[in-house]
Write a protein that holds these residues in place. Structure first.
Motif, PDB file in Angstrom:
ATOM      1  N   PHE A  63       0.850  -1.193   0.000  1.00 44.97           N
ATOM      2  CA  PHE A  63       0.000   0.000   0.000  1.00 44.97           C
ATOM      3  C   PHE A  63       0.880   1.235   0.000  1.00 44.97           C
ATOM      4  N   LYS A 104       0.178   5.164   0.760  1.00 48.52           N
ATOM      5  CA  LYS A 104      -0.870   6.048   1.265  1.00 48.52           C
ATOM      6  C   LYS A 104      -0.335   7.472   1.350  1.00 48.52           C
ATOM      7  N   ASN A 131      -5.142   6.234  -1.274  1.00 49.69           N
ATOM      8  CA  ASN A 131      -4.495   4.942  -1.060  1.00 49.69           C
ATOM      9  C   ASN A 131      -4.358   4.218  -2.388  1.00 49.69           C
ATOM     10  N   GLU A 141      -3.356   0.573  -3.637  1.00 39.86           N
ATOM     11  CA  GLU A 141      -3.225  -0.747  -3.039  1.00 39.86           C
ATOM     12  C   GLU A 141      -2.932  -1.776  -4.126  1.00 39.86           C
ATOM     13  N   ARG A 148       1.241  -7.520   4.722  1.00 38.68           N
ATOM     14  CA  ARG A 148       1.119  -6.258   3.994  1.00 38.68           C
ATOM     15  C   ARG A 148       2.137  -5.267   4.524  1.00 38.68           C
ATOM     16  N   GLU A 190       2.703  -1.040   4.315  1.00 41.39           N
ATOM     17  CA  GLU A 190       2.112   0.246   3.931  1.00 41.39           C
ATOM     18  C   GLU A 190       3.157   1.327   4.075  1.00 41.39           C
TER      19      GLU A 190
END
Length: 183
Positions: free
Chosen positions: A27, A29, A42, A44, A176, A178
């Motif tokens: 991700f 962001k 975002n 993704e 994940r 981010e």
């Protein structure tokens, strides 16, 4: 992850303990604070083999007692208004939302019970860890660990071994990553 003792004795340690460090979700962001609200974009990316992706715009209040967030997904043509996660117990949360799909011309609502603990007969921990690399840039890592704890057991006069051990199992993964840029 089967708790069968025969599998544990015939498997190698490498089969019982596995750690995946390649995340399945990435991700990016971008966040901007505007007069008591946080506006976010975002990007993704899922399933690196098939290069699936989504884009979302998120608007939510910055106040500590914020109770909602608004999400717009331009690719799917969806808008949603979600409540924050409402704690029911120390480890159980409820989240509800209402949404509209422009592509399907439908309106509906959803609810979700979630927890950081759980699993089907397997103990599981899910968590996110945030790392502030420098002002305005953070990494948040979502990880999971599924485990069966080791166990020592034995018997006398039953035909079973006097002393036996189940080595347990562990499957840990980084699910994940981010990258969060605050502007």
């Amino acid at each position: 992850m089967d708790e069968n003792n025969n599998d544990a004795s015939s498997s190698s340690i490498e089969d019982l303990y596995k750690i995946d460090v390649i995340p399945s979700e990435l991700f990016f962001k971008f966040r901007k604070q505007i007069e008591g609200f946080r506006l976010g974009l975002n990007l993704e990316f899922f399933n690196l083999e098939s290069n699936e992706y989504e884009a979302k715009m998120v608007l939510k209040p910055l106040s500590p007692e914020r109770r909602w967030k608004f999400i717009y997904e331009p690719i799917h043509g969806d808008i949603r208004l979600l409540s924050k996660k409402i704690p029911i117990t120390k480890y159980l949360n409820l989240q509800v939302g209402i949404g509209h799909s422009f592509h399907h011309n439908t309106i509906g609502w959803k609810w979700k019970l979630s927890t950081c603990l759980g699993g089907d007969g397997i103990s599981q921990i899910r968590n996110k860890t945030a790392i502030g690399l420098f002002p305005g840039f953070d990494l948040r890592i979502g990880w999971r660990a599924e485990y069966v704890l080791p166990e020592i057991h034995g018997a006398v006069g039953t035909g079973e071994p006097v002393f036996d051990m189940n080595y347990g199992r562990l499957h840990a993964s980084i699910d994940r990553v981010e990258a969060i840029v605050n502007m």
